[in-house]
Design a protein around this motif. Structure first.
Motif, PDB file in Angstrom:
ATOM      1  N   THR A  70       0.622  -1.010  -0.227  1.00 34.54           N
ATOM      2  CA  THR A  70       0.187  -0.259  -0.125  1.00 34.54           C
ATOM      3  C   THR A  70       1.106   1.608   0.115  1.00 34.54           C
ATOM      4  O   THR A  70       0.254   2.327  -0.814  1.00 34.54           O
ATOM      5  N   ASN A  71       2.169   1.307   1.107  1.00 33.66           N
ATOM      6  CA  ASN A  71       2.665   2.338   1.541  1.00 33.66           C
ATOM      7  C   ASN A  71       3.461   2.609  -0.132  1.00 33.66           C
ATOM      8  O   ASN A  71       3.643   3.576  -0.897  1.00 33.66           O
ATOM      9  N   VAL A  72       4.978   1.750  -0.454  1.00 27.98           N
ATOM     10  CA  VAL A  72       4.854   1.781  -2.112  1.00 27.98           C
ATOM     11  C   VAL A  72       4.707   2.319  -3.078  1.00 27.98           C
ATOM     12  O   VAL A  72       4.551   3.036  -4.074  1.00 27.98           O
ATOM     13  N   LYS A  73       3.575   1.525  -3.439  1.00 30.46           N
ATOM     14  CA  LYS A  73       2.484   1.740  -4.578  1.00 30.46           C
ATOM     15  C   LYS A  73       2.395   3.314  -4.418  1.00 30.46           C
ATOM     16  O   LYS A  73       1.777   4.063  -4.806  1.00 30.46           O
ATOM     17  N   GLY A  74       1.479   3.693  -3.162  1.00 27.85           N
ATOM     18  CA  GLY A  74       0.683   5.113  -3.252  1.00 27.85           C
ATOM     19  C   GLY A  74       1.704   5.551  -2.806  1.00 27.85           C
ATOM     20  O   GLY A  74       1.113   7.440  -3.587  1.00 27.85           O
ATOM     21  N   ALA A  75       3.027   6.043  -2.774  1.00 29.96           N
ATOM     22  CA  ALA A  75       4.073   6.972  -3.175  1.00 29.96           C
ATOM     23  C   ALA A  75       4.424   6.819  -4.439  1.00 29.96           C
ATOM     24  O   ALA A  75       4.527   8.131  -4.701  1.00 29.96           O
ATOM     25  N   LEU A  76       5.231   5.859  -5.174  1.00 34.94           N
ATOM     26  CA  LEU A  76       5.601   5.602  -6.259  1.00 34.94           C
ATOM     27  C   LEU A  76       4.713   6.191  -7.556  1.00 34.94           C
ATOM     28  O   LEU A  76       4.778   6.987  -8.766  1.00 34.94           O
ATOM     29  N   LEU A  77       2.980   6.460  -7.319  1.00 37.59           N
ATOM     30  CA  LEU A  77       2.569   6.055  -8.414  1.00 37.59           C
ATOM     31  C   LEU A  77       2.060   7.866  -8.815  1.00 37.59           C
ATOM     32  O   LEU A  77       2.368   7.995 -10.413  1.00 37.59           O
ATOM     33  N   PRO A  78       1.824   8.692  -8.096  1.00 38.32           N
ATOM     34  CA  PRO A  78       1.747   9.834  -8.622  1.00 38.32           C
ATOM     35  C   PRO A  78       3.230  10.497  -9.113  1.00 38.32           C
ATOM     36  O   PRO A  78       3.093  11.238  -9.360  1.00 38.32           O
ATOM     37  N   ALA A  79       3.793   9.760  -7.907  1.00 37.65           N
ATOM     38  CA  ALA A  79       5.981  10.555  -8.650  1.00 37.65           C
ATOM     39  C   ALA A  79       5.640  10.080 -10.118  1.00 37.65           C
ATOM     40  O   ALA A  79       6.046  10.895 -10.612  1.00 37.65           O
ATOM     41  N   MET A  80       5.265   8.397 -10.492  1.00 35.76           N
ATOM     42  CA  MET A  80       5.619   8.216 -11.057  1.00 35.76           C
ATOM     43  C   MET A  80       4.653   8.676 -12.451  1.00 35.76           C
ATOM     44  O   MET A  80       5.618   9.337 -14.115  1.00 35.76           O
ATOM     45  N   LEU A  81       3.008   9.218 -12.125  1.00 39.10           N
ATOM     46  CA  LEU A  81       2.645  10.217 -13.482  1.00 39.10           C
ATOM     47  C   LEU A  81       2.846  11.348 -13.982  1.00 39.10           C
ATOM     48  O   LEU A  81       3.330  11.830 -14.569  1.00 39.10           O
ATOM     49  N   ALA A  82       3.515  12.680 -12.690  1.00 41.63           N
ATOM     50  CA  ALA A  82       3.909  14.011 -12.299  1.00 41.63           C
ATOM     51  C   ALA A  82       5.815  13.559 -13.058  1.00 41.63           C
ATOM     52  O   ALA A  82       5.753  14.706 -14.123  1.00 41.63           O
ATOM     53  N   ILE A  83       6.303  13.250 -13.289  1.00 42.66           N
ATOM     54  CA  ILE A  83       7.320  12.783 -13.676  1.00 42.66           C
ATOM     55  C   ILE A  83       7.449  12.571 -15.828  1.00 42.66           C
ATOM     56  O   ILE A  83       7.847  13.059 -16.238  1.00 42.66           O
ATOM     57  N   MET A  84       6.718  11.430 -15.524  1.00 46.46           N
ATOM     58  CA  MET A  84       6.314  11.279 -16.901  1.00 46.46           C
ATOM     59  C   MET A  84       5.807  12.488 -17.643  1.00 46.46           C
ATOM     60  O   MET A  84       6.309  12.327 -19.390  1.00 46.46           O
TER      61      MET A  84
END
Length: 387
Positions: A65-79
């Motif tokens: 929950t925590n890793v996916k929740g942290a990486l998902l918005p970060a991934m979209l923003a960087i992309m």
């Protein structure tokens, strides 16, 4: 059986790295042309879960929950840092119209096929179709985002990923097969192709990064992405839910996407390595999602694959009809289609098959989809939830 959350994460990341290494080492092998590394990551992680390698306890659940929740918005923003709105206007209304025609036809395909075969699907398939619609109007990142927004069960998400892989691979081959017939197709639609060559040579020259990735670029991107993720998550948790689709997760994704798009118009967009860093996050997220899957219901797969081909058939028919009606050329329709169904991985390659000067068109169309695909998927999911 692995019971420790940190070990659970490390095994998944190491496995993802191993699959990418195999893909790079044997990139010329036909196998990896049809089954990319990201699919092997999903299949392998799901098999590990099906075989009982990972325990279902608080430690592993917390890491998921925590890793996916942290990486998902970060991934979209960087992309989205590479999405330049100013470049979108260079396409002109005709190219944007072709993109919207592709989006409309894909969405219609999902609705028609779901209504026709809904009695053959298992429960909550509408959620998986909403996530897949996000991929076929954007890309894998949108599909992963919608998996969280719609809370798609991991088992059904596996079927959607199979559709996203097998149906997509056939469609890409079909699009490249059509390239030599562009002249005949354009004569049939009476399309004027002169505008395509105008103004894109300069964009092609400027689209290449002039410097390689250095360690500070990775640190910049991680800092920006994780900060956006934390702020978006905080804001999303304090905004009200709207219906069955707009919830805390969807607010978080939308806020992160908008921030990434805005930063894409600033000097931040010039930081090298955005796509590489976002892809690392994407692969880790896919491995995490797959680790919650179970292949015990694999017998349901054929109906989903058939559904995928029927959706593409409807997409093709509508594209042909509107192409003839509005006199669209094959390049515009083909790249618009792959910018949706294939995304950044294939749209620029198809554009290059016509002319290297046209690569920026494929890139820009794919970037439009990467920003809007999540919202298109949410619309499809909302419509399908009614039936």
């Amino acid at each position: 059986m692995i019971t420790d959350g940190f070990m659970y994460l490390s095994v998944l990341v190491a496995f993802a790295a191993l699959m990418v290494a195999f893909e790079k080492k044997f990139s010329s092998n036909r196998f990896f042309k049809f089954i990319p590394g990201i699919v092997l990551i999903y299949i392998g992680s799901a098999i590990m879960q099906t075989c009982g390698l990972f325990a279902h306890n608080d430690s592993t659940a917390s890491v998921y929950t925590n890793v996916k929740g942290a990486l998902l918005p970060a991934m979209l923003a960087i992309m989205l840092l590479k999405c330049d709105i100013r470049s979108i206007f260079k396409l002109g209304p005709r190219m944007l119209g072709g993109f919207l025609v592709a989006v409309f036809s894909i969405m219609v395909g999902f609705v028609v096929v779901y209504i026709a075969f809904q009695h053959f699907y298992i429960k909550d398939t509408w959620k998986a179709f909403g996530a897949l619609a996000g991929s076929w109007t954007g890309g894998s990142a949108n599909m992963v985002a919608l998996q969280g927004i719609l809370k798609v069960p991991e088992n059904i998400f596996g079927y959607a990923l199979m559709m996203d892989t097998i149906n997509y691979a056939v469609w890409v081959m079909f699009m490249f097969w059509l390239v030599p017939f562009a002249g005949k197709f354009n004569r049939w639609t009476k399309a004027d192709t002169g505008f395509i060559q105008q103004g894109f040579e300069e964009a092609a020259a400027s689209s290449e990064e002039k410097s390689g990735i250095q360690f500070q670029h990775i640190l910049y991107l991680l800092g920006i992405g994780l900060l956006i993720s934390s702020l978006s998550t905080f804001a999303g948790q304090h905004l009200p839910e709207v219906g069955a689709v707009i919830n805390g997760t969807s607010w978080t994704i939308m806020i992160a996407s908008v921030i990434g798009l805005i930063l894409g118009q600033t000097p931040v967009a010039k930081i090298a390595g955005a796509l590489d860093v976002s892809n690392v996050m994407l692969y880790i997220i896919v491995a995490l999602i797959a680790s919650q899957s179970d292949f015990s219901n694999i017998a349901q797969a054929p109906i989903y694959l058939i559904s995928g081909f029927l959706i593409m058939l409807i997409h093709l028919i509508i594209m042909l009809l509107l192409g003839k009606l509005f006199k669209y050329d094959l390049f515009t329709l083909g790249v618009a289609s792959l910018a949706n169904i294939g995304g950044m991985a294939s749209a620029p390659m198809l554009a290059a098959a016509y002319s290297r000067a046209l690569i920026p068109i494929g890139v820009i169309m794919a970037l439009i989809g990467s920003f809007l695909g999540t919202y298109f998927g949410m619309i499809v999911a909302k419509i399908l939830s009614i039936f």
